[in-house]
Design an enzyme around this catalytic site. Structure first.
Site, PDB file in Angstrom:
ATOM      1  N   ALA A   1      55.462 -23.912 -14.316  1.00 15.52           N
ATOM      2  CA  ALA A   1      56.815 -24.092 -13.781  1.00 15.52           C
ATOM      3  C   ALA A   1      56.742 -24.693 -12.384  1.00 15.52           C
ATOM      4  CB  ALA A   1      57.536 -22.751 -13.737  1.00 15.52           C
TER       5      ALA A   1
ATOM      6  N   ARG B   1      69.903 -32.386 -18.937  1.00 15.36           N
ATOM      7  CA  ARG B   1      70.537 -31.754 -20.104  1.00 15.36           C
ATOM      8  C   ARG B   1      70.428 -32.589 -21.385  1.00 15.36           C
ATOM      9  NH1 ARG B   1      69.553 -27.734 -18.262  1.00 15.36           N
ATOM     10  NH2 ARG B   1      70.844 -26.438 -16.982  1.00 15.36           N
TER      11      ARG B   1
ATOM     12  N   GLY C   1      67.912 -32.230 -23.524  1.00 13.87           N
ATOM     13  CA  GLY C   1      67.195 -31.455 -24.533  1.00 13.87           C
ATOM     14  C   GLY C   1      65.688 -31.585 -24.426  1.00 13.87           C
ATOM     15  N   LYS C   2      65.205 -32.192 -23.352  1.00 11.64           N
ATOM     16  CA  LYS C   2      63.768 -32.442 -23.235  1.00 11.64           C
ATOM     17  C   LYS C   2      62.942 -31.157 -23.105  1.00 11.64           C
ATOM     18  CE  LYS C   2      64.353 -33.802 -18.425  1.00 11.64           C
ATOM     19  NZ  LYS C   2      65.762 -33.386 -18.424  1.00 11.64           N
TER      20      LYS C   2
ATOM     21  N   HIS D   1      65.368 -19.696 -18.936  1.00  9.03           N
ATOM     22  CA  HIS D   1      64.226 -20.390 -19.543  1.00  9.03           C
ATOM     23  C   HIS D   1      63.146 -19.395 -19.954  1.00  9.03           C
ATOM     24  CE1 HIS D   1      64.442 -24.922 -18.961  1.00  9.03           C
ATOM     25  NE2 HIS D   1      65.613 -24.507 -18.522  1.00  9.03           N
TER      26      HIS D   1
ATOM     27  N   GLU E   1      53.572 -20.291 -11.916  1.00  9.00           N
ATOM     28  CA  GLU E   1      54.472 -20.989 -11.006  1.00  9.00           C
ATOM     29  C   GLU E   1      53.631 -21.854 -10.078  1.00  9.00           C
ATOM     30  OE1 GLU E   1      57.288 -18.333  -9.210  1.00  9.00           O
ATOM     31  OE2 GLU E   1      57.802 -17.476 -11.172  1.00  9.00           O
TER      32      GLU E   1
ATOM     33  N   ARG F   1      64.217 -17.502 -23.052  1.00  8.72           N
ATOM     34  CA  ARG F   1      64.173 -18.371 -24.232  1.00  8.72           C
ATOM     35  C   ARG F   1      62.743 -18.522 -24.740  1.00  8.72           C
ATOM     36  NH1 ARG F   1      66.484 -23.835 -22.854  1.00  8.72           N
ATOM     37  NH2 ARG F   1      64.385 -24.442 -22.317  1.00  8.72           N
TER      38      ARG F   1
ATOM     39  N   ASP G   1      56.716 -28.274 -16.741  1.00 10.50           N
ATOM     40  CA  ASP G   1      58.153 -28.534 -16.679  1.00 10.50           C
ATOM     41  C   ASP G   1      58.627 -28.289 -15.254  1.00 10.50           C
ATOM     42  OD1 ASP G   1      60.755 -29.069 -17.353  1.00 10.50           O
ATOM     43  OD2 ASP G   1      60.949 -27.437 -18.795  1.00 10.50           O
TER      44      ASP G   1
END
Length: 176
Positions: A41, A19, A21-22, A57, A69, A60, A91
């Site tokens: 992902a 958490r 903000g990366k 995510h 994936e 967003r 990520d």
């Protein structure tokens, strides 16, 4: 040296705690690039909470992104990217490593494959990873092994990267 994230790097590593903000920083940096945005992902939707996080995510990021994936096959995805890819965001390396350890896979060989793929990929790549070495020493062997492997992976990717950013409280600190 400026403390502002740059978009001209071929390989960017963004580190931080949970958490910090990366991921949002990585997405914003990627969107400053032109061309097709590809999100790789590594998370797997094991439970309702994780499924909700993944959905949030995706919402967003919006329609400008295509998502692949790849909980295990990150290097293979990088090597198979179409030529017109603008930027790739992976990520995150932390979940990827955890997936490899639980698969079980040869972690060293997989890391070598990732580093080779990063060197061979023509488009810019942004990688997100947790900095796991700032806390206490874990009490169990699996957690210590994970922390040690993640720390070494982060160091190897940082060495290869043109640009390394540490995030805390949503603020970027350029390390390299």
């Amino acid at each position: 040296m400026t403390n502002q994230p740059r978009t001209d790097a071929r390989v960017t590593l963004i580190l931080g705690g949970a958490r910090s903000g990366k991921s949002r920083l990585a997405e914003n940096l990627a969107e400053r690039h032109g061309g097709r945005l590809v999100y790789v992902a590594t998370a797997e939707p094991w439970d309702d909470e994780m499924r909700a996080r993944i959905a949030q995510h995706k919402m967003r990021r919006g329609d400008r992104w295509s998502t692949i994936e790849a909980p295990l096959a990150v290097a293979e995805v990088l090597l198979a990217l179409p030529e017109q890819t603008g930027v790739v965001l992976i990520d995150c390396l932390t979940l990827w490593l955890s997936n490899l350890m639980h698969a079980p896979r040869d972690v060293e060989r997989e890391q070598e494959g990732l580093l080779a793929a990063l060197s061979a990929t023509a488009c810019p790549v942004i990688l997100v990873s947790n900095e796991v070495g700032l806390g206490i020493v874990p009490e169990n062997k699996l957690a210590r092994d994970f922390r040690d492997l993640q720390g070494r992976l982060n160091q190897r990717v940082a060495e290869l990267a043109d640009h390394v950013i540490f995030t805390a409280a949503g603020l970027p600190l350029v390390l390299k």
